[in-house]
Design an enzyme around this catalytic site. Sequence first.
Site, PDB file in Angstrom:
ATOM      1  N   GLY A   9       0.852  -1.183   0.000  1.00 22.99           N
ATOM      2  CA  GLY A   9       0.000   0.000   0.000  1.00 22.99           C
ATOM      3  C   GLY A   9       0.882   1.225   0.000  1.00 22.99           C
ATOM      4  N   CYS A  10       0.421   2.286   0.643  1.00 26.01           N
ATOM      5  CA  CYS A  10       1.193   3.525   0.705  1.00 26.01           C
ATOM      6  C   CYS A  10       2.555   3.253   1.337  1.00 26.01           C
ATOM      7  CB  CYS A  10       0.432   4.561   1.519  1.00 26.01           C
ATOM      8  SG  CYS A  10       1.348   6.078   1.774  1.00 26.01           S
ATOM      9  N   PHE A  11       3.609   3.690   0.672  1.00 24.59           N
ATOM     10  CA  PHE A  11       4.961   3.382   1.146  1.00 24.59           C
ATOM     11  C   PHE A  11       5.372   4.154   2.383  1.00 24.59           C
ATOM     12  CE2 PHE A  11       6.551   5.815  -2.913  1.00 24.59           C
ATOM     13  CZ  PHE A  11       6.052   7.023  -2.448  1.00 24.59           C
ATOM     14  N   TRP A  12       4.684   5.241   2.725  1.00 19.46           N
ATOM     15  CA  TRP A  12       5.052   6.023   3.906  1.00 19.46           C
ATOM     16  C   TRP A  12       5.015   5.176   5.170  1.00 19.46           C
ATOM     17  CZ3 TRP A  12       1.122  10.531   2.932  1.00 19.46           C
ATOM     18  CH2 TRP A  12       1.546  11.299   1.837  1.00 19.46           C
TER      19      TRP A  12
END
Length: 168
Positions: A9-12
């Site tokens: 998902g979002c890499f953050w």
Amino acid sequence: MKTITLAGGCFWGIEAYFKRVRGVVHTSVGYSNGTKENPDYKEVCSGKTGHAEVCKIDYDDSILPLDKILDHFFRLIDPTVLNRQGNDTGTQYRTGVYYSSDDDLPEIKEFVKSIAKKYSSEIVTEIEPLHNFFPAEDYHQEYLEKNPSGYCHINFSLLKDEEKQDPV
């Protein structure tokens, strides 16, 4: 030192979580396994480049073996959902384990096979060699450290105290 690249998902959030794990030496977020050389965030979000948002993890396997990394990763994702994690939807948010060494493939496959029993649906997480990695723009690197109230779908409480990096 070994390297594994994970799409969750979002890499953050993936980066922020793994930076806290004992044995992780370095992380970098970027775009992998797509068709365009050096894409930017807008191009990746268009869905036309085929890239996944990923976190590249360099780790000391004498402290953090691959199976432990995979254990952490599969705590964080729903491997039965295609092209979505949390509120993020699109092919760039698919889940994947992208290996840099062919020697890692049997262990990855065995791990996924062993956890598949926990799920009533098929695991759709990609398991592929890392074909390419393009670092994301600087503002994405360590984003949640710079923006502590930024959106994140990761539950950081899944990291147990004994698994955390030693304070510097």
